[in-house]
Design a protein around this motif. Structure first.
Motif, PDB file in Angstrom:
ATOM      1  N   ALA A 253     -33.004  -5.227 -64.849  1.00  0.00           N
ATOM      2  CA  ALA A 253     -34.311  -5.856 -63.876  1.00  0.00           C
ATOM      3  C   ALA A 253     -34.009  -7.213 -63.457  1.00  0.00           C
ATOM      4  N   CYS A 254     -33.457  -8.071 -64.562  1.00  0.00           N
ATOM      5  CA  CYS A 254     -33.224  -9.444 -64.164  1.00  0.00           C
ATOM      6  C   CYS A 254     -32.097  -9.456 -62.940  1.00  0.00           C
ATOM      7  N   LEU A 255     -31.081  -8.554 -63.336  1.00  0.00           N
ATOM      8  CA  LEU A 255     -29.974  -8.707 -62.150  1.00  0.00           C
ATOM      9  C   LEU A 255     -30.499  -8.266 -60.954  1.00  0.00           C
ATOM     10  N   ALA A 256     -31.245  -7.416 -60.881  1.00  0.00           N
ATOM     11  CA  ALA A 256     -31.768  -6.849 -59.531  1.00  0.00           C
ATOM     12  C   ALA A 256     -32.814  -7.764 -58.897  1.00  0.00           C
ATOM     13  N   ARG A 257     -33.360  -8.563 -59.653  1.00  0.00           N
ATOM     14  CA  ARG A 257     -34.468  -9.598 -59.234  1.00  0.00           C
ATOM     15  C   ARG A 257     -33.492 -10.811 -58.712  1.00  0.00           C
ATOM     16  N   LEU A 258     -32.650 -11.148 -59.216  1.00  0.00           N
ATOM     17  CA  LEU A 258     -31.597 -12.251 -58.711  1.00  0.00           C
ATOM     18  C   LEU A 258     -30.905 -11.898 -57.478  1.00  0.00           C
ATOM     19  N   LYS A 259     -30.474 -10.415 -57.589  1.00  0.00           N
ATOM     20  CA  LYS A 259     -29.694 -10.286 -56.293  1.00  0.00           C
ATOM     21  C   LYS A 259     -30.738 -10.208 -55.031  1.00  0.00           C
ATOM     22  N   LYS A 260     -32.024  -9.729 -55.239  1.00  0.00           N
ATOM     23  CA  LYS A 260     -33.118  -9.496 -54.057  1.00  0.00           C
ATOM     24  C   LYS A 260     -33.524 -10.935 -53.681  1.00  0.00           C
ATOM     25  N   LEU A 261     -33.228 -12.004 -54.607  1.00  0.00           N
ATOM     26  CA  LEU A 261     -33.655 -13.264 -54.113  1.00  0.00           C
ATOM     27  C   LEU A 261     -32.418 -14.148 -53.605  1.00  0.00           C
ATOM     28  N   TYR A 262     -31.399 -14.116 -54.128  1.00  0.00           N
ATOM     29  CA  TYR A 262     -30.429 -15.210 -53.834  1.00  0.00           C
ATOM     30  C   TYR A 262     -29.034 -14.168 -53.454  1.00  0.00           C
ATOM     31  N   ASP A 263     -28.940 -13.217 -53.207  1.00  0.00           N
ATOM     32  CA  ASP A 263     -27.555 -12.625 -52.800  1.00  0.00           C
ATOM     33  C   ASP A 263     -27.722 -12.303 -51.472  1.00  0.00           C
ATOM     34  N   GLY A 264     -26.755 -11.688 -50.828  1.00  0.00           N
ATOM     35  CA  GLY A 264     -26.498 -11.066 -49.268  1.00  0.00           C
ATOM     36  C   GLY A 264     -25.866 -11.567 -48.592  1.00  0.00           C
ATOM     37  N   TYR A 265     -25.404 -12.718 -48.769  1.00  0.00           N
ATOM     38  CA  TYR A 265     -24.691 -13.474 -47.828  1.00  0.00           C
ATOM     39  C   TYR A 265     -23.168 -12.851 -47.330  1.00  0.00           C
ATOM     40  N   HIS A 266     -22.907 -12.794 -46.164  1.00  0.00           N
ATOM     41  CA  HIS A 266     -21.579 -12.154 -45.734  1.00  0.00           C
ATOM     42  C   HIS A 266     -20.960 -13.080 -44.852  1.00  0.00           C
ATOM     43  N   PHE A 267     -19.961 -13.621 -44.970  1.00  0.00           N
ATOM     44  CA  PHE A 267     -19.049 -14.640 -44.265  1.00  0.00           C
ATOM     45  C   PHE A 267     -18.073 -13.901 -43.348  1.00  0.00           C
ATOM     46  N   ALA A 268     -17.882 -12.671 -43.348  1.00  0.00           N
ATOM     47  CA  ALA A 268     -16.931 -12.062 -42.723  1.00  0.00           C
ATOM     48  C   ALA A 268     -17.361 -10.695 -42.581  1.00  0.00           C
ATOM     49  N   LYS A 269     -17.071  -9.700 -41.608  1.00  0.00           N
ATOM     50  CA  LYS A 269     -17.450  -8.281 -41.273  1.00  0.00           C
ATOM     51  C   LYS A 269     -17.178  -7.414 -42.456  1.00  0.00           C
ATOM     52  N   ASP A 270     -16.200  -7.647 -43.265  1.00  0.00           N
ATOM     53  CA  ASP A 270     -15.735  -7.117 -44.581  1.00  0.00           C
ATOM     54  C   ASP A 270     -16.106  -7.808 -45.857  1.00  0.00           C
ATOM     55  N   SER A 271     -16.902  -8.789 -45.606  1.00  0.00           N
ATOM     56  CA  SER A 271     -17.155  -9.735 -46.784  1.00  0.00           C
ATOM     57  C   SER A 271     -17.942  -9.376 -48.042  1.00  0.00           C
ATOM     58  N   PRO A 272     -17.602  -9.389 -49.384  1.00  0.00           N
ATOM     59  CA  PRO A 272     -18.390  -9.024 -50.336  1.00  0.00           C
ATOM     60  C   PRO A 272     -19.882  -9.877 -50.386  1.00  0.00           C
ATOM     61  N   ASP A 273     -20.684  -9.388 -50.772  1.00  0.00           N
ATOM     62  CA  ASP A 273     -22.156 -10.007 -51.232  1.00  0.00           C
ATOM     63  C   ASP A 273     -21.752 -11.379 -51.759  1.00  0.00           C
ATOM     64  N   ILE A 274     -22.424 -12.484 -51.195  1.00  0.00           N
ATOM     65  CA  ILE A 274     -22.334 -13.577 -51.865  1.00  0.00           C
ATOM     66  C   ILE A 274     -23.614 -14.111 -52.212  1.00  0.00           C
ATOM     67  N   TYR A 275     -23.720 -14.788 -53.430  1.00  0.00           N
ATOM     68  CA  TYR A 275     -24.658 -15.124 -54.093  1.00  0.00           C
ATOM     69  C   TYR A 275     -25.092 -16.900 -53.354  1.00  0.00           C
TER      70      TYR A 275
END
Length: 528
Positions: A253-275
């Motif tokens: 649950a902690c990981l899910a909350r961290l992801k929802k709040l701070y993850d999600g950046y993409h700096f290329a069209k095939d970039s991994p999620d970046i926190y």
């Protein structure tokens, strides 16, 4: 509960992190790959995303500080560890709103470089000549080419952006003559890197210095700054466990909350999620899910410009913001499209890519940015100059949770009362009024989504808003210059209540009418 390990919150010096026991996310394999080509580079990333730490790490590498890299990936890759002279321009700070602020900063960096390597001091009045002489003299005296690192090159321009056009132009012209020197200095330079938030296409480092390779949207270097999911779970495992325990939740649950709040950046069209590294490190340091990155600076000039442009804030959330790689890579101050600046500043990110049409879909990266930026939009779009937006939202939330529809009406009436009278033709006034009426409703319920579940779609139609709490389900239908009975009839005809027919919660149907003449709510009817 205090964490046992030290989080490098606000620490941008690589040597400090490595010698004083701070946690370090190892980016040195990518850094090694970057320096092997020797090309001049440009990297754009949002503020507080680790650009200055990257520059500091490169500085340590080129100075041959092998001791600082023990145990890191690069220690198994580099065999030479040669020492090169390093000329660093740190433009993250400086009095750039003063007329001579940028000139003083550039001269200061050259003076430090000349002093450090025992070089003759050049003419401060001739910045380009002094720059070229410093590079040539270092190459001649030390026998090695110079690594040139320019940190936050655009800060002097952003400091004057929209505030002092004359000084902004003067700074651009100064850049033009100064950094254009690098174009003819390949014989004196081992490596060149510029970092910044924005890529101002009219600044000559991108025209005169045309060999500068922009890696901002390179898939290879997309994780050069920021933290990936794999890195977070590997390098911060004890902090994740401590944070979960402190907040009474499972690790998952902690990981899910961290992801929802701070993850999600993409700096290329095939970039991994970046926190966002700044937010993540602060969260681990405090054992708290706070709004750290957004709290360091509200983009007032951005939201005010959006308002002046008549930009529809709903575009941010409904997936209708599109662009191309070329468009979001360059920003011109006179460009009527503000989306590239919002992307480069970190308020939007790449959400999807259509390869056939070569089109990017943009949106908020995460909840921290989504709600932080929406609060800033609300302060402008709701004409809230008294700083009460948060209080209004909390009051509406209380009314919704308690089933107090009278208080709910009172709060909406207060919000609509802020709509200004426009100057100009009746048509222009009506257009603005319609837009602003819709924005008040949208922004209010969007922000309310932080506290209760907000959903707008049903199988048979699109309700203006459906708000769900533990005790109530609210079905809202707003009309402009219609009737409350008409609004309630639409709720019935479209079957907005059907999905909740077996629900034990109280169904509250609200039909509200906004009067163009009264410029506020003229009817408000409630059915339970």
């Amino acid at each position: 509960m205090a964490n046992m390990r030290k989080m490098p919150v606000g620490i941008q010096d690589f040597e400090t992190i490595r010698t004083e026991g701070y946690v370090y996310v190892d980016k040195t394999a990518l850094i090694y790959e970057l320096v092997q080509t020797g090309k001049p580079y440009f990297l754009s990333r949002p503020r507080r995303f680790g650009k200055s730490l990257l520059v500091s790490t490169l500085e340590a590498y080129f100075k041959g500080r092998k001791d600082l890299f023990e145990g890191l990936a690069i220690s198994g890759l580099e065999t030479e560890w040669a020492e090169y002279p390093v000329l660093k321009f740190s433009l993250a700070g400086g009095e750039f709103t003063r007329t001579e602020g940028l000139r003083t900063a550039l001269n200061g960096s050259l003076n430090d470089f000349e002093t450090s390597y025992g070089l003759p001091h050049g003419n401060e009045g001739d910045l380009p000549g002094r720059f070229k002489d410093a590079l040539r003299n270092a190459r001649k005296k030390l026998g090695r080419r110079v690594a040139v690192l320019v940190d936050e090159y655009d800060n002097p321009l952003l400091k004057t952006f929209g505030e002092n056009p004359e000084l902004e132009k003067a700074n651009r012209d100064l850049f033009k003559g100064f950094f254009a020197v690098l174009k003819d200095c390949d014989a004196y330079t081992r490596f060149v890197l510029f970092t910044g938030v924005t890529k101002f296409s009219k600044v000559s480092i991108f025209s005169d210095l045309n060999q500068l390779k922009d890696i901002s949207m390179s898939a290879k270097y997309s994780q050069l700054c920021g933290i990936t999911q794999e890195e977070m779970e590997k390098d911060f495992s004890p902090e994740i466990d401590a944070m979960a325990k402190e907040n009474g939740m499972t690790r998952e649950a902690c990981l899910a909350r961290l992801k929802k709040l701070y993850d999600g950046y993409h700096f290329a069209k095939d970039s991994p999620d970046i926190y966002n590294p700044f937010s993540l490190l602060n969260a681990f340091s405090d054992n708290n899910f706070g709004k750290y990155w957004f709290g360091t600076g509200t983009p007032t000039f951005l939201v005010r410009r959006l308002k002046e442009m008549g930009f529809n804030p709903r575009s941010f959330s409904d997936g209708s913001l599109y662009s191309s790689e070329d468009a979001i890579s360059d920003y011109r101050p006179d460009n009527p499209d503000i989306v590239p600046l919002l992307y480069q500043s970190g308020y939007l990110t790449i959400k999807a890519y259509d390869d056939r049409r070569r089109r990017l879909t943009l949106g908020y990266p995460n909840d921290e940015v989504k709600y932080g930026f929406t609060e800033s939009l609300a302060s402008v779009y709701l004409y809230n100059h008294g700083g009460r937006t948060g209080a209004d939202i909390f009051a509406i939330d209380d009314a919704v949770e308690e089933g107090d529809t009278d208080l709910l009406k009172k709060q909406f009436t207060a919000l609509f009362a802020r709509l200004p009278y426009a100057n100009g033709s009746k048509t222009a006034d009506d257009t603005m009024l319609e837009r602003d009426f819709q924005n008040v409703v949208f922004l209010t319920f969007f922000l309310l989504g932080q506290f209760v579940q907000v959903e707008q779609h049903t199988a048979r139609g699109r309700a203006d808003c459906i708000v769900e709490t533990d005790k109530y389900v609210y079905l809202f239908e707003f009309k402009r210059d219609g009737s409350a009975d008409e609004a309630l009839a639409q709720i019935e005809a479209q079957g907005y209540a059907a999905p909740y027919s077996a629900d034990s919660r109280t169904i509250v149907k609200i039909g509200a009418v906004f009067s163009s003449e009264q410029r506020n709510i003229s009817e408000w009817k409630v059915l339970r």
